[in-house]
Design an enzyme around this catalytic site. Structure first.
Site, PDB file in Angstrom:
ATOM      1  N   GLU A 223     -70.333 -74.860 -48.415  1.00 44.94           N
ATOM      2  CA  GLU A 223     -69.580 -75.059 -48.251  1.00 44.94           C
ATOM      3  C   GLU A 223     -69.646 -74.831 -49.990  1.00 44.94           C
ATOM      4  O   GLU A 223     -70.319 -75.120 -50.771  1.00 44.94           O
ATOM      5  CB  GLU A 223     -69.819 -77.763 -48.249  1.00 44.94           C
ATOM      6  CG  GLU A 223     -69.133 -77.858 -49.829  1.00 44.94           C
ATOM      7  CD  GLU A 223     -70.440 -79.154 -50.321  1.00 44.94           C
ATOM      8  OE1 GLU A 223     -69.625 -80.678 -50.736  1.00 44.94           O
ATOM      9  OE2 GLU A 223     -71.299 -79.617 -49.731  1.00 44.94           O
TER      10      GLU A 223
ATOM     11  N   GLU B 227     -67.976 -89.207 -49.668  1.00 44.50           N
ATOM     12  CA  GLU B 227     -68.735 -88.261 -50.493  1.00 44.50           C
ATOM     13  C   GLU B 227     -68.444 -88.937 -51.280  1.00 44.50           C
ATOM     14  O   GLU B 227     -67.584 -87.668 -52.281  1.00 44.50           O
ATOM     15  CB  GLU B 227     -69.101 -87.293 -50.095  1.00 44.50           C
ATOM     16  CG  GLU B 227     -70.227 -86.609 -51.062  1.00 44.50           C
ATOM     17  CD  GLU B 227     -71.011 -84.887 -51.127  1.00 44.50           C
ATOM     18  OE1 GLU B 227     -71.622 -84.924 -49.904  1.00 44.50           O
ATOM     19  OE2 GLU B 227     -70.722 -84.656 -51.465  1.00 44.50           O
TER      20      GLU B 227
END
EC number: 5.3.1.22
Length: 277
Positions: free
Chosen positions: A150, A249
């Protein structure tokens, strides 16, 4: 076109509740079928697995441990001299992933060491990362697990993070060349670093194993004011055939369930029955 599947990131959502088991129950009650946890390691794996089953959820993502947070560590994958600690953390993550039935682990790259110049250490850090990723790919393949990379933006969130753009992450994945390592697309970070979301989503989606969402710049829910047009982005993901999960998120601006009106609207458009109906 299949509708998108959403995952509650219980490290971020339901901050009004203390403890992962309570947050997992709340996610299930809110209508989620899936959850993700950044770092589940404070709870015994069996207890968490029990809470997940009781909530009727599947866990779809956890992260490798951050390392020594008191010393400013935020992942160890690319950090020189921390290879042994990365491998230990990976073993712990695999143990939890197996206990939770979780198929994906985000392999955190970590930060440029304090006092070092990014340009001066970039090549060494990439070499360490490649070595650790090859090791991780083998460990994960034996357990039928996927590792994710990520990129995290270095403009707002983490100025020292090593991996900060989709292009850098895709180039590293290409060098490693293992099919069970994929890209994690957090649209919040991608917008801040590069914009060009339509082009980047179309280019990189074939190697994306997980998506995360939050509004820019405040990192609130997708229905909050900001730069991103989420109905358009969700339609784009559907049109491009994305089959994975979309992780929520973000920082709730108030009560988490009240702040899920954007998701209930999406489910309504799909004709999905709501929780409690």
């Amino acid at each position: 076109m299949a509708p998108l599947r959403f995952s509650a990131n219980v490290s971020w959502l339901f901050p009004e509740l203390s403890g992962l088991p309570a947050r997992l129950r709340a996610a299930g009650s809110a209508g989620f079928e899936a959850a993700e946890v950044a770092w589940p390691y404070a709870d015994p794996p069996e207890a968490l697995a029990c809470a997940v089953r009781e909530a009727g959820l599947q866990v779809v993502l956890i992260n490798t441990p951050p390392g020594d947070r008191k010393k400013g560590e935020m992942g160890l994958g690319a950090v020189p001299g921390r290879q042994a600690a990365f491998r230990e953390g990976l073993e712990q993550a695999v143990l939890y992933a197996k206990a939770l039935g979780c198929p994906r682990i985000h392999l955190m790259a970590g930060r440029v060491p304090q006092g070092a110049e990014r340009a001066a250490v970039r090549a060494e850090m990439e070499t360490v990362f490649l070595e650790n990723l090859r090791h991780a790919a083998g460990v994960l393949a034996r357990e039928n697990l996927v590792g994710l990379l990520e990129p995290i933006n270095t403009r707002l969130t983490d100025p020292q993070y090593f991996l900060d753009s989709p292009h850098q992450a895709a180039a590293i994945l290409q060098k490693v060349g293992r099919p069970n390592l994929q890209l994690q697309m957090d649209i919040f970070h991608w917008q801040i670093m590069d914009g060009n979301l339509t082009g980047n989503i179309r280019e990189f989606l074939p190697i994306v194993g997980h998506v995360q969402v939050a509004q820019v710049p405040g990192r609130g829910d997708p229905g909050s004011p900001g730069e991103l047009n989420f109905p358009y982005l969700f339609q784009l993901l559907e049109d491009e055939g994305y089959k994975g999960f979309v992780g929520c998120e973000y920082q709730p601006q108030g009560d988490t369930v009240e702040g899920l009106s954007w998701l209930r609207s999406y489910w309504d458009r799909q004709g999905r029955p709501q929780a409690g109906q």
